[in-house]
Design a protein around this motif. Structure first.
Motif, PDB file in Angstrom:
ATOM      1  N   SER A   1       0.693  -1.242  -0.100  1.00  0.00           N
ATOM      2  CA  SER A   1      -0.054   0.106   0.152  1.00  0.00           C
ATOM      3  C   SER A   1       0.799   1.126   0.065  1.00  0.00           C
ATOM      4  O   SER A   1       0.431   2.520   0.170  1.00  0.00           O
ATOM      5  N   ASN A   2       2.185   1.160   0.042  1.00  0.00           N
ATOM      6  CA  ASN A   2       3.025   2.239  -0.188  1.00  0.00           C
ATOM      7  C   ASN A   2       3.053   3.183   1.145  1.00  0.00           C
ATOM      8  O   ASN A   2       2.935   4.384   1.207  1.00  0.00           O
ATOM      9  N   ASP A   3       2.707   2.502   2.190  1.00  0.00           N
ATOM     10  CA  ASP A   3       2.740   3.124   3.246  1.00  0.00           C
ATOM     11  C   ASP A   3       3.934   3.152   4.097  1.00  0.00           C
ATOM     12  O   ASP A   3       4.493   2.594   4.993  1.00  0.00           O
ATOM     13  N   TYR A   4       4.777   4.276   3.700  1.00  0.00           N
ATOM     14  CA  TYR A   4       6.194   4.442   3.876  1.00  0.00           C
ATOM     15  C   TYR A   4       6.394   4.616   5.549  1.00  0.00           C
ATOM     16  O   TYR A   4       7.457   4.091   5.852  1.00  0.00           O
ATOM     17  N   PRO A   5       5.520   5.316   6.427  1.00  0.00           N
ATOM     18  CA  PRO A   5       6.158   5.527   7.926  1.00  0.00           C
ATOM     19  C   PRO A   5       6.038   4.014   8.197  1.00  0.00           C
ATOM     20  O   PRO A   5       6.842   3.497   9.226  1.00  0.00           O
ATOM     21  N   LEU A   6       4.912   3.286   7.861  1.00  0.00           N
ATOM     22  CA  LEU A   6       4.896   1.885   8.493  1.00  0.00           C
ATOM     23  C   LEU A   6       5.958   0.999   8.111  1.00  0.00           C
ATOM     24  O   LEU A   6       6.450   0.212   8.677  1.00  0.00           O
ATOM     25  N   MET A   7       6.271   1.164   6.674  1.00  0.00           N
ATOM     26  CA  MET A   7       7.340   0.246   5.998  1.00  0.00           C
ATOM     27  C   MET A   7       8.566   0.536   6.786  1.00  0.00           C
ATOM     28  O   MET A   7       9.291  -0.451   7.267  1.00  0.00           O
ATOM     29  N   MET A   8       8.784   1.854   7.178  1.00  0.00           N
ATOM     30  CA  MET A   8      10.216   2.116   7.772  1.00  0.00           C
ATOM     31  C   MET A   8      10.128   1.592   9.142  1.00  0.00           C
ATOM     32  O   MET A   8      11.351   1.159   9.777  1.00  0.00           O
ATOM     33  N   GLY A   9       9.101   1.867   9.981  1.00  0.00           N
ATOM     34  CA  GLY A   9       8.950   1.599  11.303  1.00  0.00           C
ATOM     35  C   GLY A   9       9.312  -0.157  11.585  1.00  0.00           C
ATOM     36  O   GLY A   9       9.960  -0.643  12.256  1.00  0.00           O
ATOM     37  N   THR A  10       8.338  -0.641  10.710  1.00  0.00           N
ATOM     38  CA  THR A  10       8.648  -2.490  11.016  1.00  0.00           C
ATOM     39  C   THR A  10       9.938  -2.813  10.475  1.00  0.00           C
ATOM     40  O   THR A  10      10.447  -3.606  11.274  1.00  0.00           O
ATOM     41  N   PHE A  11      10.315  -2.451   9.364  1.00  0.00           N
ATOM     42  CA  PHE A  11      11.647  -2.746   9.237  1.00  0.00           C
ATOM     43  C   PHE A  11      12.785  -2.360  10.006  1.00  0.00           C
ATOM     44  O   PHE A  11      13.814  -3.269  10.314  1.00  0.00           O
TER      45      PHE A  11
END
Length: 334
Positions: free
Chosen positions: A290-300
Motif C-alpha cells: 500500500s506504499n505506506d512508507y512510515p509503517l514500512m520504515m518502522g517495521t523494518f
C-alpha cells in the motif's frame, strides 16, 4: 573484561545508527521517492495543495521541502524518541501498531525456536549415542529431508490437511474474535490453537538441522580425552552424557539460537501472510503493497534492531558459559 563489554556495547550503538541511516536512505531510493507517492495520494484525497507538505511532515516526521540533511536529522531525532510517524493506511501511530503486532510475532518465533532446539538437541544426542545404528540412519535421513523443505511449503501443507481437510485447527488469525475477555482462559486457549500451525511450520523444518548439528558436536566431544578420563574414573554413562558430552556439544549451538530468533523475525513475512497472522511480518508486507512508507520504515527498523540486539545478547552471555570468550579470545585453551 571491561574493555570487551565496552567494545560490544559501542558496536551495537554504531550498528543501530547504521541501520537507521540505511532505512532512511533506502526508502528514498525507491522509484519516485516516498514524498512523490504520498503527495499524489493526499491530492487524490482532496487535501488542499498548500496543506500537503504539512500533512507529509505530520505523517513522516520530516519536512519534504527541507534539505536532505535536515530531513535526516529530523528522522533520527524522532526515531530515537520512538516516534516512527503515522501510518498512512491505518491513520494510527506506527509505534502503536508495532507494539500491538510485536507480541504475536515474538510468540510464534520464540516458541517455535525453543521447540526446534529442544527436540533437535534431544534427537541429535540420541543419534550420537547410537551412532551407526538403524535409528541413527533413519533419523539422519529424515533430518536431511526436513531441512530441504521450505517452511512456507510446510505451512501450506499444514493448512491444507490440518485445517481444511481435518478441521483440527483454524486456518488463520491470531485468536478467536468472538471472545471479548482477553484475560480469560478461553481466550488463552484460542491463542494457542491459532498459533499452533505457524509454530509447527517453523519447528518441523528446523529440527533436522539442529539434530544433525548436535549429533556432529556430540560425536566430536565423545572422542575427546576428558571423556575417556571420565570413563576410566568409573562415572556412569548418564553423568558423562549430561555433564560432559551434552554441555560441551550444546555450547557451539547457543549463539545460533539467539541469531535464529532475530533472523526468524524477518522471515515471518511469508508465514504470517499464509496464516493471516497479524504480526510484524504481515504489517510490513501490507505497508509495501500500500506504499505506506512510515509503517514500512518502522517495521523494518524494529525487525533489524531485534536482530542486532540478538547478536549483542549472544556476545554478552556466551562468555558466561564459555570462559574462553570472557576475555574476547576464543583461541585460549584450558
Amino acid at each position: 573484561m571491561v574493555n570487551y563489554y565496552v567494545r560490544r556495547t559501542a558496536r551495537v550503538f554504531v550498528t543501530i545508527f547504521g541501520v537507521m541511516s540505511l532505512t532512511f536512505g533506502l526508502i528514498r531510493l525507491l522509484p519516485g521517492g516516498p514524498f512523490t507517492q504520498l503527495r499524489t495520494q493526499l491530492l487524490r484525497q482532496g487535501v488542499p495543495p498548500e496543506q500537503v507538505n504539512q500533512q507529509i511532515a505530520n505523517l513522516q516526521n520530516v519536512r519534504p521541502d527541507a534539505p536532505l540533511w535536515q530531513q535526516y536529522i529530523d528522522y533520527m531525532i524522532s526515531a530515537l524518541q520512538l516516534d516512527l510517524g503515522t501510518s498512512i493506511k491505518y491513520s494510527r501511530p506506527v509505534a502503536e501498531i508495532v507494539a500491538e503486532a510485536a507480541p504475536w510475532t515474538i510468540l510464534i518465533v520464540v516458541v517455535s525456536t525453543i521447540l526446534m532446539f529442544a527436540v533437535g538437541i534431544l534427537l541429535g544426542a540420541i543419534q550420537a549415542y547410537w551412532e551407526g545404528s538403524r535409528f541413527d540412519t533413519i533419523a539422519s535421513s529424515l533430518s536431511i529431508v526436513g531441512m530441504s523443505i521450505p517452511f512456507y511449503v510446510a505451512a501450506i501443507l499444514l493448512v491444507l490437511f490440518m485445517s481444511y481437510r481435518w478441521g483440527l485447527f483454524p486456518p488463520g488469525g491470531t485468536a478467536n474474535p468472538n471472545i471479548q475477555d482477553h484475560w480469560s482462559l478461553e481466550y488463552a486457549v484460542s491463542v494457542v490453537r491459532y498459533a499452533t500451525l505457524p509454530v509447527l511450520s517453523y519447528t518441523i523444518v528446523g529440527i533436522g538441522g539442529q539434530a544433525l548439528a548436535m549429533r556432529g558436536n556430540s560425536i566430536q566431544v565423545l572422542g575427546e580425552d576428558f571423556v575417556e578420563v571420565a570413563r576410566l574414573r568409573g562415572l556412569s554413562d548418564g553423568r558423562i552424557a549430561t555433564r560432559y558430552v551434552a554441555r560441551n556439544a550444546i555450547l557451539p549451538m547457543y549463539t545460533g539460537f539467539l541469531l535464529l530468533l532475530g533472523f526468524r523475525l524477518g522471515g515471518t513475512v511469508i508465514l504470517e501472510q499464509i496464516f493471516n497472522y497479524s504480526g510484524l511480518g504481515l504489517y510490513l508486507l501490507d505497508a509495501v503493497n500500500s506504499n505506506d512508507y512510515p509503517l514500512m520504515m518502522g517495521t523494518f527498523l524494529v525487525i533489524t534492531v531485534a536482530l542486532v540486539l540478538g547478536v549483542y545478547v549472544a556476545d554478552l552471555t556466551y562468555g558466561k558459559i564459555d570462559p574462553r570468550i570472557s576475555s574476547g579470545d576464543s583461541s585460549e585453551t584450558y
